[in-house]
Design a protein around this motif. Structure first.
Motif, short mmCIF file in Angstrom:
data_model
loop_
_atom_site.label_atom_id
_atom_site.label_comp_id
_atom_site.label_asym_id
_atom_site.label_seq_id
_atom_site.Cartn_x
_atom_site.Cartn_y
_atom_site.Cartn_z
N VAL A 21 28.42 42.47 38.36
CA VAL A 21 29.50 41.95 37.97
C VAL A 21 29.98 40.76 38.96
O VAL A 21 30.69 40.78 39.83
CB VAL A 21 30.83 42.76 37.57
CG1 VAL A 21 31.95 42.09 36.92
CG2 VAL A 21 30.54 43.99 36.72
N GLU A 23 31.58 37.87 38.74
CA GLU A 23 32.80 37.35 38.79
C GLU A 23 33.86 37.97 39.49
O GLU A 23 34.91 37.37 39.92
CB GLU A 23 33.51 37.48 37.24
CG GLU A 23 32.59 36.92 36.05
CD GLU A 23 31.31 37.45 35.56
OE1 GLU A 23 30.82 37.08 34.61
OE2 GLU A 23 30.94 38.62 36.16
N LEU A 24 33.44 39.30 39.96
CA LEU A 24 34.45 39.80 41.07
C LEU A 24 33.74 40.08 42.16
O LEU A 24 34.39 40.95 43.19
CB LEU A 24 34.96 41.32 40.44
CG LEU A 24 35.78 40.95 39.12
CD1 LEU A 24 36.28 42.43 38.55
CD2 LEU A 24 37.18 40.27 39.56
N GLU A 25 32.74 39.71 42.37
CA GLU A 25 31.95 39.69 43.83
C GLU A 25 32.97 39.31 45.07
O GLU A 25 32.67 39.96 45.97
CB GLU A 25 30.71 38.93 43.85
CG GLU A 25 29.83 39.03 45.06
CD GLU A 25 29.37 40.36 45.64
OE1 GLU A 25 28.69 40.49 46.59
OE2 GLU A 25 29.82 41.54 44.74
N SER A 82 28.87 41.21 26.27
CA SER A 82 30.07 41.09 26.77
C SER A 82 31.35 41.83 26.87
O SER A 82 31.05 42.83 26.07
CB SER A 82 30.80 39.51 25.93
OG SER A 82 30.14 38.71 26.11
N THR A 84 35.32 42.67 29.01
CA THR A 84 36.46 42.36 29.76
C THR A 84 36.94 43.22 30.94
O THR A 84 36.99 44.55 30.64
CB THR A 84 37.81 42.21 28.85
OG1 THR A 84 37.21 41.04 27.83
CG2 THR A 84 38.88 41.40 29.63
N LEU A 155 42.28 37.20 39.36
CA LEU A 155 40.58 37.34 39.15
C LEU A 155 40.76 38.00 37.78
O LEU A 155 39.71 38.07 37.16
CB LEU A 155 40.16 37.92 40.23
CG LEU A 155 40.03 37.38 41.60
CD1 LEU A 155 39.16 38.08 42.62
CD2 LEU A 155 39.08 36.10 41.26
N VAL A 158 39.27 39.25 33.27
CA VAL A 158 38.11 38.28 33.41
C VAL A 158 37.09 38.79 32.28
O VAL A 158 36.94 40.05 32.06
CB VAL A 158 37.42 38.31 34.68
CG1 VAL A 158 36.98 39.30 35.17
CG2 VAL A 158 36.30 37.15 34.74
N THR A 159 36.53 38.02 31.40
CA THR A 159 35.52 38.21 30.60
C THR A 159 34.09 38.08 31.25
O THR A 159 33.95 37.12 31.91
CB THR A 159 35.53 37.32 29.35
OG1 THR A 159 36.60 37.62 28.59
CG2 THR A 159 34.46 37.89 28.10
N CYS A 160 33.20 39.15 31.25
CA CYS A 160 31.79 39.22 31.78
C CYS A 160 30.75 39.18 30.97
O CYS A 160 30.91 39.80 29.65
CB CYS A 160 31.86 40.26 32.79
SG CYS A 160 33.38 40.12 33.92
#
Length: 187
Positions: A21, A23-25, A82, A84, A155, A158-160
């Motif tokens: 993921v 996006e949250l790294e 996808s 969230t 943060l 977030v959609t991943c």
């Protein structure tokens, strides 16, 4: 795409199948840099922020081509999806985490992996209901759900997109990606 598998010692480490993921790294890596410096990876392919698909997984002695081919086949038949991340929760052991919604694709991936590797139950069979999650922190005298929410801030939500399955090795001072497969693509 698959990376070469390194020969490793199991005395201090273990493997995990995980969905990265990115996006949250920044948040999760910073948490490791603060609390778990031994588990901060120098491997540019290693993503600290992840949802575990199956772990602990294979020992270094079990990292054979036939086992990796089986994982590759499961990844190939799993379509990217996808999800969230926005809902916080806390496990009874104090692990503060985000719940992926929907969680069904993660549950299905874990079920497929467990069917292929019945001797590798999630979390070594310690929990009867394995819930997909992304670990953020652990509750303590100074860490609460509220303080973690505050740190994560904007943060989330977030959609991943889950589009990759990594086989990662966790060992103090030696965390790295052993192999990686694109979801929905033959290897």
């Amino acid at each position: 795409m698959s990376h070469a598998v390194n020969v490793l010692s199991d005395a201090a480490g273990h493997s995990v199948l995980q969905v990265p993921v990115p996006e949250l790294e920044p948040f999760v890596r910073a948490r490791h840099e603060h609390y778990d410096t031994d588990y901060v990876s120098a491997d540019p392919d290693f993503v600290h922020a992840h949802v575990t698909a199956l772990g602990p997984f294979l020992t270094s002695h079990e990292l054979a081509a036939d086992n990796l081919s089986l994982v590759a086949a499961i990844a190939a038949r799993t379509e990217p999806f996808s999800f969230t991340l926005g809902r916080f929760d806390v496990f009874p052991n104090g692990i503060i985490h985000l719940v992926p919604e929907p969680d069904e694709p993660f549950r299905a991936l874990t079920a497929d992996l467990c069917a292929a590797f019945p001797d590798k139950p999630p979390y070594a069979g310690l929990f009867p209901d394995v819930r997909p999650h992304l670990t953020l922190d652990a509750r303590s005298d100074r860490v609460t759900l509220a303080s973690t929410r505050g740190l994560v801030g904007r943060l989330v939500p977030v959609t991943c997109r889950a589009d990759r399955l990594d086989l990662a090795w966790y060992e103090p001072g030696n965390c790295h990606v052993l192999a990686s497969w694109k979801l929905g693509e033959p290897s």
